[in-house]
Motif scaffolding. Structure first.
Motif, PDB file in Angstrom:
ATOM      1  N   MET A   1       0.598  -1.395   0.045  1.00 56.56           N
ATOM      2  CA  MET A   1      -0.277   0.126   0.046  1.00 56.56           C
ATOM      3  C   MET A   1       0.755   1.253  -0.069  1.00 56.56           C
ATOM      4  N   GLY A   2       0.247   2.415  -1.019  1.00 55.50           N
ATOM      5  CA  GLY A   2       0.986   3.617  -0.833  1.00 55.50           C
ATOM      6  C   GLY A   2       0.191   4.220   0.540  1.00 55.50           C
ATOM      7  N   PHE A   3      -0.649   4.976   0.853  1.00 57.69           N
ATOM      8  CA  PHE A   3      -0.976   5.447   2.042  1.00 57.69           C
ATOM      9  C   PHE A   3      -2.396   5.367   1.854  1.00 57.69           C
ATOM     10  N   SER A   4      -3.360   5.357   3.265  1.00 59.82           N
ATOM     11  CA  SER A   4      -4.473   5.683   3.355  1.00 59.82           C
ATOM     12  C   SER A   4      -4.987   6.653   4.309  1.00 59.82           C
ATOM     13  N   LEU A   5      -5.369   7.907   3.985  1.00 57.92           N
ATOM     14  CA  LEU A   5      -6.109   8.149   5.128  1.00 57.92           C
ATOM     15  C   LEU A   5      -7.856   8.146   5.231  1.00 57.92           C
ATOM     16  N   GLU A   6      -8.814   8.057   5.758  1.00 54.84           N
ATOM     17  CA  GLU A   6     -10.035   7.844   6.049  1.00 54.84           C
ATOM     18  C   GLU A   6     -10.483   9.242   7.325  1.00 54.84           C
ATOM     19  N   GLY A   7     -11.259  10.080   6.822  1.00 53.44           N
ATOM     20  CA  GLY A   7     -11.298  11.253   7.387  1.00 53.44           C
ATOM     21  C   GLY A   7     -10.661  12.055   8.152  1.00 53.44           C
ATOM     22  N   VAL A   8      -9.323  12.211   7.869  1.00 56.25           N
ATOM     23  CA  VAL A   8      -8.413  12.212   8.484  1.00 56.25           C
ATOM     24  C   VAL A   8      -8.976  14.357   8.741  1.00 56.25           C
ATOM     25  N   GLY A   9      -8.697  14.651  10.070  1.00 55.62           N
ATOM     26  CA  GLY A   9      -8.444  15.838  10.228  1.00 55.62           C
ATOM     27  C   GLY A   9      -7.673  16.507  11.145  1.00 55.62           C
ATOM     28  N   LEU A  10      -6.969  17.950  11.151  1.00 57.12           N
ATOM     29  CA  LEU A  10      -6.024  18.126  11.875  1.00 57.12           C
ATOM     30  C   LEU A  10      -7.352  19.210  12.074  1.00 57.12           C
ATOM     31  N   VAL A  11      -6.718  19.624  13.634  1.00 51.69           N
ATOM     32  CA  VAL A  11      -6.588  21.001  13.951  1.00 51.69           C
ATOM     33  C   VAL A  11      -5.176  21.808  14.879  1.00 51.69           C
ATOM     34  N   HIS A  12      -4.769  22.854  14.522  1.00 51.56           N
ATOM     35  CA  HIS A  12      -3.262  22.970  14.402  1.00 51.56           C
ATOM     36  C   HIS A  12      -3.960  24.108  16.739  1.00 51.56           C
ATOM     37  N   ALA A  13      -3.197  24.093  17.629  1.00 50.62           N
ATOM     38  CA  ALA A  13      -2.732  24.756  19.189  1.00 50.62           C
ATOM     39  C   ALA A  13      -4.112  26.032  19.029  1.00 50.62           C
ATOM     40  N   ASN A  14      -3.628  26.134  18.127  1.00 51.01           N
ATOM     41  CA  ASN A  14      -4.191  27.553  18.333  1.00 51.01           C
ATOM     42  C   ASN A  14      -6.048  27.699  17.771  1.00 51.01           C
ATOM     43  N   GLY A  15      -6.159  26.520  17.395  1.00 48.14           N
ATOM     44  CA  GLY A  15      -7.549  26.059  16.394  1.00 48.14           C
ATOM     45  C   GLY A  15      -8.304  26.181  15.124  1.00 48.14           C
ATOM     46  N   PHE A  16      -6.832  26.589  14.554  1.00 44.60           N
ATOM     47  CA  PHE A  16      -6.985  26.322  12.692  1.00 44.60           C
ATOM     48  C   PHE A  16      -7.639  25.380  12.517  1.00 44.60           C
ATOM     49  N   ARG A  17      -8.390  24.536  11.438  1.00 43.24           N
ATOM     50  CA  ARG A  17      -9.069  23.830  11.274  1.00 43.24           C
ATOM     51  C   ARG A  17      -7.495  23.815   9.633  1.00 43.24           C
ATOM     52  N   ALA A  18      -6.995  22.921   9.769  1.00 45.29           N
ATOM     53  CA  ALA A  18      -6.305  22.639   8.896  1.00 45.29           C
ATOM     54  C   ALA A  18      -5.890  21.914   7.744  1.00 45.29           C
ATOM     55  N   LEU A  19      -6.378  20.921   8.087  1.00 40.61           N
ATOM     56  CA  LEU A  19      -7.239  19.055   7.598  1.00 40.61           C
ATOM     57  C   LEU A  19      -8.886  18.868   8.125  1.00 40.61           C
ATOM     58  N   ASP A  20      -9.896  18.548   7.233  1.00 38.41           N
ATOM     59  CA  ASP A  20     -11.377  18.461   7.112  1.00 38.41           C
ATOM     60  C   ASP A  20     -11.325  17.177   6.862  1.00 38.41           C
ATOM     61  N   ASP A  21     -11.811  16.452   7.079  1.00 36.17           N
ATOM     62  CA  ASP A  21     -12.135  15.208   6.829  1.00 36.17           C
ATOM     63  C   ASP A  21     -11.849  14.790   5.151  1.00 36.17           C
ATOM     64  N   LEU A  22      -9.944  14.697   5.485  1.00 33.03           N
ATOM     65  CA  LEU A  22      -9.281  14.368   3.795  1.00 33.03           C
ATOM     66  C   LEU A  22      -9.578  12.925   3.346  1.00 33.03           C
ATOM     67  N   ARG A  23     -10.160  12.473   2.767  1.00 28.19           N
ATOM     68  CA  ARG A  23     -10.170  11.063   2.014  1.00 28.19           C
ATOM     69  C   ARG A  23      -9.104  11.438   0.998  1.00 28.19           C
ATOM     70  N   LEU A  24      -8.255  10.316   1.107  1.00 28.31           N
ATOM     71  CA  LEU A  24      -7.174   9.784  -0.031  1.00 28.31           C
ATOM     72  C   LEU A  24      -6.687   8.314  -0.241  1.00 28.31           C
ATOM     73  N   HIS A  25      -6.437   8.067  -1.644  1.00 26.08           N
ATOM     74  CA  HIS A  25      -6.180   6.521  -1.643  1.00 26.08           C
ATOM     75  C   HIS A  25      -4.874   6.768  -2.261  1.00 26.08           C
ATOM     76  N   ILE A  26      -3.752   6.213  -2.358  1.00 34.63           N
ATOM     77  CA  ILE A  26      -2.731   5.934  -2.963  1.00 34.63           C
ATOM     78  C   ILE A  26      -2.152   4.952  -3.124  1.00 34.63           C
ATOM     79  N   ALA A  27      -2.028   4.678  -4.326  1.00 28.82           N
ATOM     80  CA  ALA A  27      -1.468   3.061  -4.766  1.00 28.82           C
ATOM     81  C   ALA A  27      -0.104   2.663  -4.864  1.00 28.82           C
ATOM     82  N   PRO A  28       0.810   1.936  -4.153  1.00 28.99           N
ATOM     83  CA  PRO A  28       2.354   2.099  -4.221  1.00 28.99           C
ATOM     84  C   PRO A  28       2.196   1.770  -5.642  1.00 28.99           C
TER      85      PRO A  28
END
Length: 272
Positions: A1-28
């Motif tokens: 597998m290359g990589f897979s993201l399922e519903g990935v979100g990231l909120v920085h310490a200051n409260g800013f949401r940089a990633l929101d429900d990100l879904r991405l699948h990439i094969a080797p």
């Protein structure tokens, strides 16, 4: 597998949401370009894929490993399989070029070899060969603080070529290069990944480079996947919507350039 993201979100310490429900699948072995306006989340996504940032939400799997549930030793081994190209390479300026390139293998060497290589380079021939692919072989023993910004960026690329990682993550890898060098360098990254069966994900400011050299293009907007398409199917309308925050005009034109060129032949540049 290359990589897979399922519903990935990231909120920085200051409260800013940089990633929101990100879904991405990439094969080797896939080669994918990330495009989007400044602040869309491309760099944050690459840092997540490099196991440098832990997502706040969702599930991430890299090279058949879930990094944030792995043991520390397995996480180190995973990171050694990932090659990172930063827009501003984190290379000590007083370091010699040969040392900077050989650092690509530090994750695979025992501690004694890594320390010894700082004094007596372990593999100068290998470093020279990687630099030669970027027309920098004559800089092997130069100090990095005597290089131009473009040369320093190519040294960082040579380090990844020498590393031979399974996953290459490149964040604006040609931002300091002129258009002709940018074209050749992006082609080289693609050729290297294709020849080794490595997965390549590159964030590019120049849309034409993305469309010309990558089979698959992912548009990122507001921390989400806005579109995920073969390069030939990306339309002007989609690009205008993607870059609406920057006036609706993608950098370096739109998708009218051919998505690929015959082997050994570079299409004419229309970039400013």
């Amino acid at each position: 597998m290359g990589f897979s993201l399922e519903g990935v979100g990231l909120v920085h310490a200051n409260g800013f949401r940089a990633l929101d429900d990100l879904r991405l699948h990439i094969a080797p072995g896939e080669r994918v370009a990330l495009i989007g306006a400044s602040g869309a989340g491309k760099t944050t996504l690459l840092r997540v894929l490099g196991a440098a940032l832990r997502p706040t939400e969702g599930r991430l799997r890299l090279l058949d490993v879930e990094p944030w549930t792995a043991s520390p030793s397995r996480l180190r081994r995973l990171r050694a399989r990932i090659g990172l190209v930063h827009q501003a390479p984190p290379i000590p300026l007083r370091q010699r070029v040969v040392t900077a390139v050989l650092a690509g293998r530090l994750g695979h060497w025992p501690l004694w070899k890594a320390v010894a290589s700082l004094v007596w380079p372990a593999d100068p021939a290998g470093a020279r060969a990687a630099l030669a692919r970027l027309d920098l072989a004559d800089k092997l023993y130069a100090r990095c603080d005597r290089l131009s910004g473009g040369q320093l960026q190519r040294v960082a690329l040579a380090r990844v070529l020498y590393q031979q990682p399974d996953l290459i993550l490149a964040d604006e890898p040609v931002s300091a290069l002129d258009p002709a060098l940018s074209e050749l360098t992006v082609a080289l990254l693609n050729d290297d990944a294709r020849a080794r069966g490595a997965t390549l994900v590159a964030s590019l400011h120049a849309v034409e480079l993305a469309l010309r050299h990558f089979p698959r293009v992912v548009g990122v907007k507001d921390g989400r996947v806005f579109f995920d398409l073969p390069a030939a199917r990306v339309t002007d309308v989609q690009l205008r919507e993607l870059y609406a925050a920057e006036g609706g005009l993608p950098p370096a034109g739109g998708p009218t350039a051919p998505a690929s060129a015959p082997a050994g032949e570079l299409p004419p540049l229309r970039c400013a």
